[in-house]
Design a protein around this motif. Sequence first.
Motif, PDB file in Angstrom:
ATOM      1  N   PRO A 149       0.844  -1.198   0.000  1.00 38.65           N
ATOM      2  CA  PRO A 149       0.000   0.000   0.000  1.00 38.65           C
ATOM      3  C   PRO A 149       0.880   1.250   0.000  1.00 38.65           C
ATOM      4  O   PRO A 149       1.954   1.257   0.606  1.00 38.65           O
ATOM      5  N   TYR A 150       0.424   2.285  -0.676  1.00 37.52           N
ATOM      6  CA  TYR A 150       1.222   3.522  -0.725  1.00 37.52           C
ATOM      7  C   TYR A 150       0.289   4.724  -0.818  1.00 37.52           C
ATOM      8  O   TYR A 150      -0.914   4.578  -1.068  1.00 37.52           O
ATOM      9  N   ALA A 151       0.879   5.889  -0.597  1.00 31.00           N
ATOM     10  CA  ALA A 151       0.096   7.128  -0.647  1.00 31.00           C
ATOM     11  C   ALA A 151       0.912   8.232  -1.293  1.00 31.00           C
ATOM     12  O   ALA A 151       2.139   8.290  -1.146  1.00 31.00           O
ATOM     13  N   THR A 152       0.233   9.091  -1.999  1.00 29.60           N
ATOM     14  CA  THR A 152       0.812  10.297  -2.593  1.00 29.60           C
ATOM     15  C   THR A 152       0.226  11.497  -1.870  1.00 29.60           C
ATOM     16  O   THR A 152      -0.993  11.615  -1.761  1.00 29.60           O
ATOM     17  N   VAL A 153       1.091  12.382  -1.382  1.00 28.87           N
ATOM     18  CA  VAL A 153       0.632  13.558  -0.642  1.00 28.87           C
ATOM     19  C   VAL A 153       1.142  14.812  -1.349  1.00 28.87           C
ATOM     20  O   VAL A 153       2.336  14.940  -1.617  1.00 28.87           O
TER      21      VAL A 153
ATOM     22  N   ILE B 155      -6.786   0.952  -0.796  1.00 28.79           N
ATOM     23  CA  ILE B 155      -6.219   0.144   0.286  1.00 28.79           C
ATOM     24  C   ILE B 155      -7.333  -0.381   1.194  1.00 28.79           C
ATOM     25  O   ILE B 155      -8.067   0.406   1.793  1.00 28.79           O
ATOM     26  N   PRO B 156      -7.475  -1.701   1.336  1.00 28.84           N
ATOM     27  CA  PRO B 156      -8.458  -2.248   2.281  1.00 28.84           C
ATOM     28  C   PRO B 156      -8.016  -1.969   3.721  1.00 28.84           C
ATOM     29  O   PRO B 156      -6.826  -1.840   4.009  1.00 28.84           O
ATOM     30  N   ASP B 157      -8.985  -1.910   4.628  1.00 29.88           N
ATOM     31  CA  ASP B 157      -8.672  -1.661   6.034  1.00 29.88           C
ATOM     32  C   ASP B 157      -8.038  -2.883   6.702  1.00 29.88           C
ATOM     33  O   ASP B 157      -7.122  -2.745   7.501  1.00 29.88           O
ATOM     34  N   ALA B 158      -8.525  -4.067   6.389  1.00 28.90           N
ATOM     35  CA  ALA B 158      -8.077  -5.281   7.063  1.00 28.90           C
ATOM     36  C   ALA B 158      -6.779  -5.809   6.458  1.00 28.90           C
ATOM     37  O   ALA B 158      -6.601  -5.811   5.229  1.00 28.90           O
ATOM     38  N   TYR B 159      -5.877  -6.265   7.332  1.00 24.68           N
ATOM     39  CA  TYR B 159      -4.596  -6.816   6.872  1.00 24.68           C
ATOM     40  C   TYR B 159      -4.805  -8.023   5.963  1.00 24.68           C
ATOM     41  O   TYR B 159      -4.147  -8.160   4.924  1.00 24.68           O
ATOM     42  N   SER B 160      -5.718  -8.897   6.321  1.00 21.96           N
ATOM     43  CA  SER B 160      -5.968 -10.093   5.518  1.00 21.96           C
ATOM     44  C   SER B 160      -6.459  -9.721   4.115  1.00 21.96           C
ATOM     45  O   SER B 160      -6.119 -10.385   3.131  1.00 21.96           O
ATOM     46  N   GLU B 161      -7.228  -8.641   4.031  1.00 22.97           N
ATOM     47  CA  GLU B 161      -7.729  -8.217   2.720  1.00 22.97           C
ATOM     48  C   GLU B 161      -6.610  -7.600   1.880  1.00 22.97           C
ATOM     49  O   GLU B 161      -6.590  -7.761   0.649  1.00 22.97           O
ATOM     50  N   ARG B 162      -5.659  -6.925   2.540  1.00 23.63           N
ATOM     51  CA  ARG B 162      -4.535  -6.370   1.787  1.00 23.63           C
ATOM     52  C   ARG B 162      -3.682  -7.500   1.200  1.00 23.63           C
ATOM     53  O   ARG B 162      -3.227  -7.414   0.052  1.00 23.63           O
TER      54      ARG B 162
END
Length: 404
Positions: A142-146, A227-234
């Motif tokens: 997961p990543y983000a652009t700011v 990005i999903p909230d749950a670790y398992s979903e990621r």
Amino acid sequence: MKRLLALTLVLLLAACGGPSQPEYHVGTEGVVLSFAHDTPPREVYEDSRIPVLLEVSNLGAWDVRFEDIVVNLTGDPFYVAVQNARMPKDQQPYALDPVLYGKQPGYPEGEFITIQPNVTILNVTGPREQPRTQLFATICYPYATVLGTTVCVDSNAYNQNEQRQVCSATTLTYRSQGAPVAVVSIENRPAPIRVSQSGGRGYVDVVQPTFIVHVENLGTGRVLQPIPDAYSERLAVCGGHITTENLNKIEINATLSGIQLDCQPWPIELRDDKGYTTCVVPPSETSALSPSNYLGALKLTLSYMYQDSTSADISILRRGYVGDWDDYTIPERDDHPGFIEGEAKCEYCQRNPSDSRCDWPDNVNQSRYFQCVCGKEECRDKAPDGECIFGTTWCPGSNYCCVR
């Protein structure tokens, strides 16, 4: 005169700029995966285990937790067997800090780690003398652009206010923000809205700040989904479990001087790696804005799952006659002082510094990943900074325990 001298000094300092601060929100890379230290070898023998090192480097500006990074190494099962190729949270090289840091003052070039999967070349069947194959390495995270920027909040788009304004709406363009997905332009298009007044007192014209945000995937990989909230979903997303309605989509959060903006479409959908959304100040906030133009702080945050890959070519050499090895056994590794439980003492003791068999130096920076990869000269250069440990008992052979 004193005021004039002071003003002159201020202008000179402004012109010089003083000590410049490094800019970390640049570049189009996020977490990058590469084969390290000239591995794998270009030519390998059949029926042998080969050295493979994968370097995971966070070259962007966003920090990522180790548990969210998934690395997969695969090959043609006819030629190659791979184990320990994934790196979720239970297979971290070290667990002293759960975050792989991006570019920032403490890590001006970002942080990197090295992982070592087990790769075995199988016996080759058939008449081919030197078959060729490939190893494929994939990373998912997961990543983000700011992007934080200043925009003109233009309430005078149609010059209804004849007073001189401090700014006017213009289109802004950008190159990168230290992430594979970038905001490439923002169209500032204030929109006039006619709103009825309460009590039937007619209408009033207001200008609604409107920003058309254009984004683009400038990296070498691909956007998967928000990005999903749950670790398992990621982890499931990294395994390819993506629904059609989520594919190639990015979530955006936008604020203007603390005011939450409404953006549509949301999430942003990429087509040919490009997409856009329109963000507006909500009606409830528009009427409270200043009637005069002013400069406001616009902050945009894009979040997404990203995937990238690399590959390496190898040629497989057939073995000739190797003699009779049936009656020969290799001594146990623990007979060598450079091994503990079959693993190089360098790597074992970094992860287990409290083990009674370890005498890990107190002055060594254990937040870095040490390996048996340095020569004597390189170790001598690194040792003063605590990045290499002299001593033949830390690594087998002629290698030294160091940070790469």
